[in-house]
Scaffold this motif. Structure first.
Motif, PDB file in Angstrom:
ATOM      1  N   ASP A   1       2.958 -26.505 -13.030  1.00 30.14           N
ATOM      2  CA  ASP A   1       2.081 -26.638 -12.002  1.00 30.14           C
ATOM      3  C   ASP A   1       1.633 -25.485 -11.393  1.00 30.14           C
ATOM      4  N   ASN A   2       1.341 -24.380 -12.173  1.00 32.50           N
ATOM      5  CA  ASN A   2       0.860 -23.025 -11.619  1.00 32.50           C
ATOM      6  C   ASN A   2      -0.453 -22.740 -11.997  1.00 32.50           C
ATOM      7  N   ILE A   3      -1.490 -23.048 -11.281  1.00 29.05           N
ATOM      8  CA  ILE A   3      -2.779 -23.065 -11.562  1.00 29.05           C
ATOM      9  C   ILE A   3      -3.312 -21.224 -11.502  1.00 29.05           C
ATOM     10  N   VAL A   4      -2.631 -20.799 -10.570  1.00 31.07           N
ATOM     11  CA  VAL A   4      -3.201 -19.216 -10.579  1.00 31.07           C
ATOM     12  C   VAL A   4      -2.788 -18.400 -11.767  1.00 31.07           C
ATOM     13  N   VAL A   5      -1.522 -18.546 -12.056  1.00 31.07           N
ATOM     14  CA  VAL A   5      -1.033 -18.011 -13.586  1.00 31.07           C
ATOM     15  C   VAL A   5      -1.840 -18.272 -14.612  1.00 31.07           C
ATOM     16  N   THR A   6      -2.077 -19.644 -14.524  1.00 31.54           N
ATOM     17  CA  THR A   6      -2.651 -20.082 -15.833  1.00 31.54           C
ATOM     18  C   THR A   6      -4.467 -19.643 -15.909  1.00 31.54           C
TER      19      THR A   6
ATOM     20  N   LYS B   1     -16.826 -14.205  -4.743  1.00 32.99           N
ATOM     21  CA  LYS B   1     -16.610 -12.672  -4.398  1.00 32.99           C
ATOM     22  C   LYS B   1     -15.570 -12.260  -5.402  1.00 32.99           C
ATOM     23  N   ILE B   2     -14.599 -12.574  -6.213  1.00 31.91           N
ATOM     24  CA  ILE B   2     -13.862 -12.187  -7.099  1.00 31.91           C
ATOM     25  C   ILE B   2     -14.448 -12.477  -8.332  1.00 31.91           C
ATOM     26  N   GLY B   3     -15.228 -13.490  -8.643  1.00 31.47           N
ATOM     27  CA  GLY B   3     -15.596 -13.725 -10.046  1.00 31.47           C
ATOM     28  C   GLY B   3     -16.760 -12.814 -10.389  1.00 31.47           C
ATOM     29  N   ILE B   4     -17.624 -12.392  -9.412  1.00 32.81           N
ATOM     30  CA  ILE B   4     -18.739 -11.504  -9.730  1.00 32.81           C
ATOM     31  C   ILE B   4     -18.177  -9.965 -10.032  1.00 32.81           C
ATOM     32  N   LYS B   5     -16.911  -9.842  -9.456  1.00 32.02           N
ATOM     33  CA  LYS B   5     -16.430  -8.327  -9.549  1.00 32.02           C
ATOM     34  C   LYS B   5     -15.561  -8.262 -11.020  1.00 32.02           C
TER      35      LYS B   5
ATOM     36  N   PRO C   1     -19.833 -15.047 -17.174  1.00 33.21           N
ATOM     37  CA  PRO C   1     -20.027 -15.644 -15.765  1.00 33.21           C
ATOM     38  C   PRO C   1     -19.887 -16.766 -15.407  1.00 33.21           C
ATOM     39  N   ILE C   2     -20.115 -17.717 -16.404  1.00 33.56           N
ATOM     40  CA  ILE C   2     -19.973 -19.133 -16.060  1.00 33.56           C
ATOM     41  C   ILE C   2     -18.595 -19.455 -15.752  1.00 33.56           C
ATOM     42  N   ALA C   3     -17.703 -19.082 -16.681  1.00 36.62           N
ATOM     43  CA  ALA C   3     -16.262 -19.385 -16.351  1.00 36.62           C
ATOM     44  C   ALA C   3     -15.641 -18.829 -15.423  1.00 36.62           C
ATOM     45  N   THR C   4     -16.040 -17.301 -15.247  1.00 39.65           N
ATOM     46  CA  THR C   4     -15.291 -16.404 -14.301  1.00 39.65           C
ATOM     47  C   THR C   4     -15.697 -16.793 -12.612  1.00 39.65           C
ATOM     48  N   ILE C   5     -16.998 -16.808 -12.618  1.00 41.94           N
ATOM     49  CA  ILE C   5     -17.486 -17.073 -11.406  1.00 41.94           C
ATOM     50  C   ILE C   5     -17.071 -18.414 -10.617  1.00 41.94           C
ATOM     51  N   PHE C   6     -17.079 -19.551 -11.729  1.00 41.20           N
ATOM     52  CA  PHE C   6     -17.025 -20.723 -11.143  1.00 41.20           C
ATOM     53  C   PHE C   6     -15.473 -21.202 -10.919  1.00 41.20           C
ATOM     54  N   ILE C   7     -14.613 -20.548 -11.686  1.00 40.31           N
ATOM     55  CA  ILE C   7     -13.270 -20.476 -11.378  1.00 40.31           C
ATOM     56  C   ILE C   7     -12.701 -19.706 -10.344  1.00 40.31           C
ATOM     57  N   TYR C   8     -12.740 -18.542 -10.307  1.00 42.03           N
ATOM     58  CA  TYR C   8     -12.633 -17.594  -9.218  1.00 42.03           C
ATOM     59  C   TYR C   8     -13.302 -17.486  -7.906  1.00 42.03           C
ATOM     60  N   GLY C   9     -14.555 -18.340  -7.977  1.00 39.30           N
ATOM     61  CA  GLY C   9     -15.448 -17.893  -6.875  1.00 39.30           C
ATOM     62  C   GLY C   9     -16.272 -16.803  -6.617  1.00 39.30           C
TER      63      GLY C   9
ATOM     64  N   TYR D   1     -10.933 -29.008  -6.556  1.00 39.48           N
ATOM     65  CA  TYR D   1     -11.248 -30.109  -7.459  1.00 39.48           C
ATOM     66  C   TYR D   1     -12.414 -29.872  -8.731  1.00 39.48           C
ATOM     67  N   LEU D   2     -13.323 -29.237  -8.308  1.00 44.08           N
ATOM     68  CA  LEU D   2     -14.327 -28.575  -9.338  1.00 44.08           C
ATOM     69  C   LEU D   2     -13.731 -27.618 -10.290  1.00 44.08           C
ATOM     70  N   LYS D   3     -12.996 -26.600  -9.546  1.00 47.68           N
ATOM     71  CA  LYS D   3     -12.374 -25.520 -10.306  1.00 47.68           C
ATOM     72  C   LYS D   3     -11.448 -25.944 -11.421  1.00 47.68           C
ATOM     73  N   VAL D   4     -10.646 -27.142 -11.011  1.00 44.93           N
ATOM     74  CA  VAL D   4      -9.616 -27.806 -11.706  1.00 44.93           C
ATOM     75  C   VAL D   4     -10.228 -28.374 -12.826  1.00 44.93           C
ATOM     76  N   VAL D   5     -11.486 -29.222 -12.678  1.00 43.54           N
ATOM     77  CA  VAL D   5     -12.124 -29.928 -13.741  1.00 43.54           C
ATOM     78  C   VAL D   5     -12.563 -28.887 -15.033  1.00 43.54           C
ATOM     79  N   LEU D   6     -13.015 -27.880 -14.135  1.00 36.43           N
ATOM     80  CA  LEU D   6     -13.580 -26.817 -15.232  1.00 36.43           C
ATOM     81  C   LEU D   6     -12.512 -26.020 -16.171  1.00 36.43           C
ATOM     82  N   LEU D   7     -11.492 -25.981 -15.128  1.00 36.32           N
ATOM     83  CA  LEU D   7     -10.202 -25.382 -15.988  1.00 36.32           C
ATOM     84  C   LEU D   7      -9.751 -26.382 -17.218  1.00 36.32           C
ATOM     85  N   ASN D   8      -9.922 -27.538 -17.081  1.00 41.72           N
ATOM     86  CA  ASN D   8      -9.697 -28.555 -17.928  1.00 41.72           C
ATOM     87  C   ASN D   8     -10.398 -28.021 -19.150  1.00 41.72           C
TER      88      ASN D   8
END
Length: 200
Positions: free
Chosen positions: A79-84, A127-131, A117-125, A24-31
């Motif tokens: 409805d493809n959040i991963v691709v988006t 582990k992946i976001g920090i990389k 870092p704000i967008a990438t880490i919050f959206i991807y989590g 839910y948090l990631k989708v709101v941030l993606l918006n």
């Protein structure tokens, strides 16, 4: 009426997840990222083209606005959040690297990289976001290092570079620790909810 309730009225991604989940948090941030970056790239593109006559950077901005528009279409109708999310992050990375190369740290343009870092880490989590964040900053640090004593007629010097690197690293660490704490909190909450369901 708070800011979140106002934002729901212009929501592109339907947050159909439970409010206590990380999704839910990631989708709101993606918006927020879709709306804000789309408008920013569009306005910046016209500004660089019309006002400053920077045709390359302006074209990059407008092309990025088109990609963001396509991302909005994908997430709303396909409805493809991963691709988006992947498309959005690649677009943002590309625009920021183009700004570094073409603006050469003029007029505090490097300040925009703090959103990586704000967008990438919050959206991807965490582990992946920090990389992804580390990968972006490695490229950014190399590019900005090449401009020492050259950019801004020499005003961009070693002290400027060190301040930029340290500030970026510090912000990345803060965002990473915050996201890791949120993930642990969500995990503990989900375990507690499952225990209560089992008890009931």
């Amino acid at each position: 009426m708070n800011l979140l309730s106002i934002f729901k009225d212009i929501s592109i991604v339907n947050p159909s997840f439970e409010r206590h989940t990380p999704s839910y948090l990631k989708v709101v941030l993606l918006n927020i990222i879709l709306v804000a970056s789309g408008l920013l790239f569009l306005m910046s593109g016209f500004y660089y083209l019309v006002v400053q006559s920077l045709h390359i950077l302006g074209s990059v901005m407008l092309f990025s606005a088109m990609l963001i528009s396509y991302a909005i279409y994908r997430v709303r109708y396909k409805d493809n959040i991963v691709v988006t999310t992947t498309l959005v992050i690649v677009t943002v990375f590309g625009v920021l690297l183009a700004i570094i190369l073409l603006k050469k740290a003029e007029h505090f343009t490097l300040i925009w990289t703090i959103f990586v870092p704000i967008a990438t880490i919050f959206i991807y989590g965490s582990k992946i976001g920090i990389k992804l964040t580390i990968g972006f900053y490695i490229v950014a640090f190399i590019l900005t290092y090449q401009g020492i004593d050259i950019w801004q007629d020499g005003a961009w010097n070693e002290a400027s570079y060190i301040r930029y690197v340290l500030a970026s690293i510090l912000l990345t660490i803060v965002i990473y620790v915050l996201e890791l704490s949120l993930e642990n909190a969500f995990k503990a909450l989900e375990e507690r909810i499952e225990q209560e369901k089992s008890y009931i």
